[in-house]
Design a protein around this motif. Structure first.
Motif, mmCIF file in Angstrom:
data_model
loop_
_atom_site.group_PDB
_atom_site.id
_atom_site.type_symbol
_atom_site.label_atom_id
_atom_site.label_comp_id
_atom_site.label_asym_id
_atom_site.label_seq_id
_atom_site.Cartn_x
_atom_site.Cartn_y
_atom_site.Cartn_z
ATOM 1 N N SER A 298 1.676 -14.730 -2.286
ATOM 2 C CA SER A 298 0.848 -13.525 -2.443
ATOM 3 C C SER A 298 -0.458 -13.813 -3.171
ATOM 4 O O SER A 298 -1.302 -12.923 -3.309
ATOM 5 C CB SER A 298 1.624 -12.457 -3.230
ATOM 6 O OG SER A 298 2.896 -12.217 -2.649
ATOM 7 N N SER A 338 6.631 -1.847 -3.446
ATOM 8 C CA SER A 338 5.492 -0.923 -3.373
ATOM 9 C C SER A 338 4.158 -1.648 -3.522
ATOM 10 O O SER A 338 3.100 -1.067 -3.319
ATOM 11 C CB SER A 338 5.619 0.133 -4.480
ATOM 12 O OG SER A 338 5.649 -0.486 -5.756
ATOM 13 N N VAL A 339 4.221 -2.957 -3.860
ATOM 14 C CA VAL A 339 3.002 -3.749 -4.050
ATOM 15 C C VAL A 339 2.639 -4.437 -2.735
ATOM 16 O O VAL A 339 3.426 -5.216 -2.187
ATOM 17 C CB VAL A 339 3.193 -4.799 -5.159
ATOM 18 C CG1 VAL A 339 1.911 -5.606 -5.362
ATOM 19 C CG2 VAL A 339 3.620 -4.133 -6.463
ATOM 20 N N GLU A 340 1.453 -4.140 -2.236
ATOM 21 C CA GLU A 340 1.044 -4.657 -0.928
ATOM 22 C C GLU A 340 1.001 -6.180 -0.888
ATOM 23 O O GLU A 340 1.473 -6.802 0.073
ATOM 24 C CB GLU A 340 -0.330 -4.089 -0.569
ATOM 25 C CG GLU A 340 -0.807 -4.520 0.821
ATOM 26 C CD GLU A 340 -2.160 -3.919 1.163
ATOM 27 O OE1 GLU A 340 -2.744 -4.336 2.177
ATOM 28 O OE2 GLU A 340 -2.625 -3.033 0.413
ATOM 29 N N LEU A 341 0.436 -6.810 -1.937
ATOM 30 C CA LEU A 341 0.344 -8.267 -1.953
ATOM 31 C C LEU A 341 1.725 -8.913 -1.943
ATOM 32 O O LEU A 341 1.932 -9.954 -1.313
ATOM 33 C CB LEU A 341 -0.436 -8.733 -3.192
ATOM 34 C CG LEU A 341 -1.962 -8.732 -3.084
ATOM 35 C CD1 LEU A 341 -2.589 -9.147 -4.418
ATOM 36 C CD2 LEU A 341 -2.424 -9.678 -1.969
ATOM 37 N N ARG A 343 4.463 -7.622 -0.584
ATOM 38 C CA ARG A 343 4.995 -7.498 0.790
ATOM 39 C C ARG A 343 4.351 -8.527 1.710
ATOM 40 O O ARG A 343 5.023 -9.095 2.585
ATOM 41 C CB ARG A 343 4.735 -6.083 1.330
ATOM 42 C CG ARG A 343 5.508 -4.980 0.606
ATOM 43 C CD ARG A 343 5.589 -3.707 1.444
ATOM 44 N NE ARG A 343 4.263 -3.220 1.829
ATOM 45 C CZ ARG A 343 3.495 -2.423 1.099
ATOM 46 N NH1 ARG A 343 3.917 -2.022 -0.104
ATOM 47 N NH2 ARG A 343 2.314 -2.013 1.533
ATOM 48 N N ALA A 344 3.068 -8.791 1.495
ATOM 49 C CA ALA A 344 2.380 -9.799 2.311
ATOM 50 C C ALA A 344 2.980 -11.177 2.055
ATOM 51 O O ALA A 344 3.186 -11.971 2.986
ATOM 52 C CB ALA A 344 0.881 -9.801 1.987
ATOM 53 N N SER A 347 6.322 -11.459 3.744
ATOM 54 C CA SER A 347 6.136 -11.618 5.195
ATOM 55 C C SER A 347 5.809 -13.066 5.540
ATOM 56 O O SER A 347 6.333 -13.624 6.519
ATOM 57 C CB SER A 347 5.015 -10.695 5.688
ATOM 58 O OG SER A 347 5.339 -9.338 5.445
#
Length: 362
Positions: A298, A338-341, A343-344, A347
């Motif tokens: 991330s 809830s943290v976008e980075l 989740r990235a 992924s």
């Protein structure tokens, strides 16, 4: 047959009947078994010199024989002056030191660690008083490791080794955070030196020199068992705490995949020296390791992302179904963050898992 072939040192020693080196009077203060060991080493060194060995030859690591000499006897044999002044400083013998200074002793002489008498005296003078400044000194020292000037980098690394040697036990809580931060630095020299310093700390804890115990045990890609044991891993956990041990082990495992070969090799050596069963250790630190890898995936730094992805792929590719049942649930949970980075990062981790899995495992 081969069973009758004597080791080279024995064959060499047999040739040295008529010109044994006169070292008997040089080691009288040592215990008897130590005296014998020193005499044997001196005799072999004398034999090699008599047969044309060059005492000035430089090895691939830049060291000359004199750099490895630990005793005054060996230094004299190799043509270097003894380090009586260093011994006087270490023993805090002012009378002997005064006498040596009057005789004109070389003040610039360095021991095998590159330290002069003044270096030793300064460390002894500061003593425990220096501990309070370690949190301020360590970041400066680590920054010096990435300096453009080699002399600055060399002195910074010596300072780091000195701190670990003298304060690893008493100031462990102050030393480790700076080293841990250095393991994830952008500059590869700081990462490399931080790995070396961590290896020194772990050696202090276990009593096992990580450089010696990791020699001759494969390459960076080797996944065989290490040279550690359960007692080693347990002792590290007792001293550092299980959480910190797992974080440091996870960082070292990831750095085995570093884009810089110096960092990768040093990390591999440290890992090998403290781990016995790689599978068992990875399972023990897996949640922390995955958290470390996900956070790195991330990170905005592309190099750190690449290293984390490579480490994730290697772990899955070589351990496969033995770790997949534990990895997948952790990654699935991470996708709910809830943290976008984050989740990235998860992924990217999943893509590495998929790329390195066999079809039947999926």
């Amino acid at each position: 047959g081969d069973e009758h072939v004597l080791p080279v040192p024995v064959l060499l020693a047999e040739q040295q009947v008529e010109h044994r080196a006169p070292h008997d009077i040089l080691v009288v203060d040592a215990p008897r078994e130590v005296q014998h060991a020193l005499r044997r080493a001196l005799d072999v060194a004398q034999l090699l010199l008599d047969n044309g060995a060059d005492p000035q030859i430089t090895a691939q690591n830049g060291m000359q024989p004199i750099d490895a000499a630990k005793s005054d006897d060996m230094r004299i044999l190799l043509g270097a002056p003894p380090l009586e002044g260093h011994a006087a400083v270490t023993k805090n013998d002012a009378a002997l030191l005064t006498e040596l200074l009057q005789e004109g002793i070389d003040m610039s002489a360095q021991d095998s660690d590159g330290e002069t008498m003044l270096h030793l005296a300064a460390k002894a003078a500061m003593g425990e008083a220096l501990e309070a400044y370690i949190p301020k000194l360590l970041p400066v020292m680590l920054q010096g490791l990435s300096d453009e000037q080699e002399a600055v980098r060399t002195m910074a690394l010596k300072a780091g080794h000195g701190m670990v040697d003298n304060y690893a036990e008493s100031a462990m809580p102050m030393i480790l955070p700076a080293i841990e931060e250095g393991l994830f630095a952008k500059e590869w020299r700081i990462r490399s030196s931080s790995v070396h310093l961590l290896g020194d700390v772990l050696s202090k804890i276990t009593g096992r020199n990580w450089k010696i115990y990791s020699q001759g045990h494969g390459s960076v890609d080797d996944m065989d068992e290490g040279t550690g044991d359960r007692l080693t891993e347990t002792k590290i956990a007792e001293v550092l705490g299980l959480e910190r041990r797992n974080r440091l082990f996870a960082a070292v495992y990831m750095l085995r995949s570093d884009v810089n070969a110096t960092v990768a090799i040093a990390s591999f050596q440290v890992w090998k020296s403290v781990v016995q069963s790689q599978l068992r250790t990875l399972k023990a630190i897996l949640p922390v390791l995955l958290d470390t890898l996900i956070r790195s995936l991330s990170d905005p730094n592309d190099e750190r992302k690449f290293v984390a992805g490579k480490a994730m792929g290697e772990m899955v590719g070589k351990l496969g179904e033995r770790v997949l049942p534990e990895i997948i649930p952790i990654l699935q949970e991470g996708l709910k963050s809830s943290v976008e980075l984050e989740r990235a990062g998860v992924s990217l981790g999943l893509s590495e898992v998929i790329d390195n899995c066999q079809k039947q495992q999926l």
